[in-house]
Design an enzyme around this catalytic site. Structure first.
Site, PDB file in Angstrom:
ATOM      1  N   GLY A  53      -3.322  45.352  23.493  1.00 28.58           N
ATOM      2  CA  GLY A  53      -4.202  45.340  24.666  1.00 28.58           C
ATOM      3  C   GLY A  53      -5.378  46.273  24.467  1.00 28.58           C
TER       4      GLY A  53
ATOM      5  CE  LYS B 137      -0.118  50.555  40.002  1.00 32.43           C
ATOM      6  NZ  LYS B 137      -0.538  51.517  38.991  1.00 32.43           N
TER       7      LYS B 137
HETATM    8  P1  NAD Z   1      -7.009  46.250  31.415  1.00 32.88           P
HETATM    9  O1  NAD Z   1      -6.714  45.078  32.258  1.00 32.88           O
HETATM   10  O2  NAD Z   1      -8.399  46.738  31.323  1.00 32.88           O
HETATM   11  O3  NAD Z   1      -6.496  46.007  29.919  1.00 32.88           O
HETATM   12  C1  NAD Z   1      -5.279  45.376  29.612  1.00 32.88           C
HETATM   13  C2  NAD Z   1      -5.541  44.504  28.397  1.00 32.88           C
HETATM   14  O4  NAD Z   1      -4.308  43.953  27.967  1.00 32.88           O
HETATM   15  C3  NAD Z   1      -6.486  43.337  28.685  1.00 32.88           C
HETATM   16  O5  NAD Z   1      -7.499  43.294  27.697  1.00 32.88           O
HETATM   17  C4  NAD Z   1      -5.561  42.115  28.613  1.00 32.88           C
HETATM   18  O6  NAD Z   1      -6.237  40.951  28.187  1.00 32.88           O
HETATM   19  C5  NAD Z   1      -4.549  42.595  27.610  1.00 32.88           C
HETATM   20  N1  NAD Z   1      -3.281  41.867  27.617  1.00 32.88           N
HETATM   21  C6  NAD Z   1      -2.600  41.357  28.670  1.00 32.88           C
HETATM   22  N2  NAD Z   1      -1.469  40.757  28.236  1.00 32.88           N
HETATM   23  C7  NAD Z   1      -1.442  40.915  26.884  1.00 32.88           C
HETATM   24  C8  NAD Z   1      -0.533  40.534  25.870  1.00 32.88           C
HETATM   25  N3  NAD Z   1       0.591  39.863  26.134  1.00 32.88           N
HETATM   26  N4  NAD Z   1      -0.815  40.854  24.585  1.00 32.88           N
HETATM   27  C9  NAD Z   1      -1.941  41.534  24.285  1.00 32.88           C
HETATM   28  N5  NAD Z   1      -2.839  41.913  25.210  1.00 32.88           N
HETATM   29  C10 NAD Z   1      -2.598  41.626  26.491  1.00 32.88           C
HETATM   30  O7  NAD Z   1      -6.013  47.409  31.937  1.00 32.88           O
HETATM   31  P2  NAD Z   1      -6.106  48.951  31.622  1.00 32.88           P
HETATM   32  O8  NAD Z   1      -6.748  49.640  32.764  1.00 32.88           O
HETATM   33  O9  NAD Z   1      -6.614  49.153  30.245  1.00 32.88           O
HETATM   34  O10 NAD Z   1      -4.558  49.352  31.675  1.00 32.88           O
HETATM   35  C11 NAD Z   1      -3.677  49.018  30.614  1.00 32.88           C
HETATM   36  C12 NAD Z   1      -2.272  49.491  30.963  1.00 32.88           C
HETATM   37  O11 NAD Z   1      -2.261  50.904  31.169  1.00 32.88           O
HETATM   38  C13 NAD Z   1      -1.701  48.891  32.258  1.00 32.88           C
HETATM   39  O12 NAD Z   1      -0.317  48.732  32.134  1.00 32.88           O
HETATM   40  C14 NAD Z   1      -1.985  49.957  33.296  1.00 32.88           C
HETATM   41  O13 NAD Z   1      -1.130  49.898  34.414  1.00 32.88           O
HETATM   42  C15 NAD Z   1      -1.770  51.211  32.478  1.00 32.88           C
HETATM   43  N6  NAD Z   1      -2.477  52.362  32.994  1.00 32.88           N
HETATM   44  C16 NAD Z   1      -3.822  52.322  33.146  1.00 32.88           C
HETATM   45  C17 NAD Z   1      -4.487  53.446  33.637  1.00 32.88           C
HETATM   46  C18 NAD Z   1      -5.972  53.444  33.788  1.00 32.88           C
HETATM   47  O14 NAD Z   1      -6.546  54.530  33.973  1.00 32.88           O
HETATM   48  N7  NAD Z   1      -6.653  52.325  33.699  1.00 32.88           N
HETATM   49  C19 NAD Z   1      -3.761  54.592  33.983  1.00 32.88           C
HETATM   50  C20 NAD Z   1      -2.374  54.608  33.763  1.00 32.88           C
HETATM   51  C21 NAD Z   1      -1.740  53.486  33.281  1.00 32.88           C
END
Ligand code: NAD
Length: 349
Positions: free
Chosen positions: A181, A80
């Protein structure tokens, strides 16, 4: 800052600290394991409170990728990258090109893609310097593009499996799901849940993301501080890690926790705390593997989105085995998932 005696250091194979004076890029690439193949995992760009917080994130997330890739049966180890966001180093093509040079210097021991704070466009700039990158624009029906919708699909199927195991329901129709989120994955998950008749409670710290989801779907918005304790059947953490802890677990009302966020448990012992409250926890790296499955198919080429969807359909089956074992043994689901991952890795050593 200690590294080798860091509480999250887990025999990581290598750690790389990157500074690029021209763009102000500060980044850490953590290669946890290459036993099963090159270390693959996304790049997170985040405003960390300290360098130590960034290091902790890189160490934990890279280990999680090793386990995620092993359980998803992908030919990848785990790694990562984190980019330390700052006003002095704004997002730019040059910054991601500098990051791409750092990835290139590792000669394929680490393969990058997008994670929180990074996009398909950013990966195109990385690609200008290295071929060890995935999550690039999709061409035709080939696997590729933003992995988030496919992560959301895997999480959705995983929620269905968890709801069946814990609540005895064959569908999410009529159930209430609290989504923490509504970014890339969370918003896509909301759409899938809404389509089958689930009611949605959501929270986000980003007003634009809340506006977008409430314009698209009927959602109840609550404050970020309230979402974990919402009166819901399912809690889907889809923001950042460390949300399930001694402080939060006693007040959670949902009977199922199944979401996309990496490192949802603050410590391993929090899995047992959830089990003691009879809350079924879907291990994060098992349920959220849809994105890396897509990334893997894209990276290895000659694969269609249909092939990716067929692989993602295995996520609920894997969860089901873990849930059954947990029921029979009385052991927490996170411990069983970790054991499975370690077994698969040991078999290759
Ligand atoms: P993203 O940044 O698009 O979305 C995350 C959202 O969470 C944002 O809208 C942000 O404003 C919100 N957020 C942050 N802190 C918060 C809080 N305290 N309370 C409420 N909302 C909050 O990210 P993403 O790509 O949607 O990923 C979300 C999670 O899933 C992450 O932990 C990421 O590592 C994990 N993940 C994502 C993928 C992927 O394909 N994008 C794959 C596996 C895991």
């Amino acid at each position: 800052m200690g590294v080798f005696d860091h509480v999250e250091f887990d025999k990581h194979e290598s750690l790389h600290f990157i500074n690029d004076a021209a763009t102000g890029l500060n980044a850490i690439i953590a290669v946890h394991s290459t036993v099963l193949g090159p270390a693959a995992g996304g790049c997170r760009r985040w405003m960390y409170a300290s360098d130590d917080e960034a290091l902790t994130d890189a160490l934990r997330l890279s280990r999680g990728m090793t386990y995620k890739n092993a359980v998803a049966e992908l030919p990848f180890g785990g790694g990562k990258a984190v980019i330390l966001a700052s006003d002095k180093a704004p997002k730019s093509a040059e910054l991601f090109a500098a990051y791409g040079r750092a990835v290139a210097a590792l000669n394929g021991s680490y393969i990058t893609a997008e994670d929180v704070g990074c996009s398909v466009d950013d990966m195109r700039h990385v690609q200008s310097e290295t071929s060890f990158v995935s999550g690039l624009p999709q061409s035709g029906d080939n696997a590729g593009g933003d992995p988030s919708p496919l992560t959301a699909l895997g999480v959705f199927l995983g929620i269905e499996a968890a709801v069946k195991a814990r609540l005895g329901k064959n569908s999410c129709d009529g159930l209430t799901v609290a989504v923490q989120g509504v970014g890339h994955v969370g918003a896509n998950l909301c759409r899938l849940l809404h389509d089958v008749g689930a009611k949605l409670i959501v929270a986000d710290v980003n007003r634009d993301h809340l506006n977008a989801i409430s314009a698209a779907l009927p959602v109840v918005i609550v404050a970020p501080a309230e979402i974990l304790y919402a009166d819901a059947d399912v809690l889907a953490p889809c923001a950042l890690g460390n949300v399930l802890s001694t402080a939060t677990i006693p007040n959670i009302k949902a009977k199922v926790i199944a979401g996309a966020a990496n490192n949802q448990l603050s410590t391993e012992a929090d899995g047992a705390r959830l089990a003691a409250r009879d809350i079924l926890y879907a291990p994060d790296y098992v349920i959220n593997a849809g994105g890396i499955i897509n990334v893997s198919h894209e990276y290895h080429g000659n694969s269609s989105e249909d092939a990716v969807r067929n692989e993602i359909a295995k996520i609920p089956q894997r969860l089901d085995s873990i849930f059954t074992e947990a029921l029979e043994s009385g052991r927490p689901t996170n411990e069983l998932a970790d054991e499975l991952a370690r077994r698969l890795i040991a078999a290759e050593q």
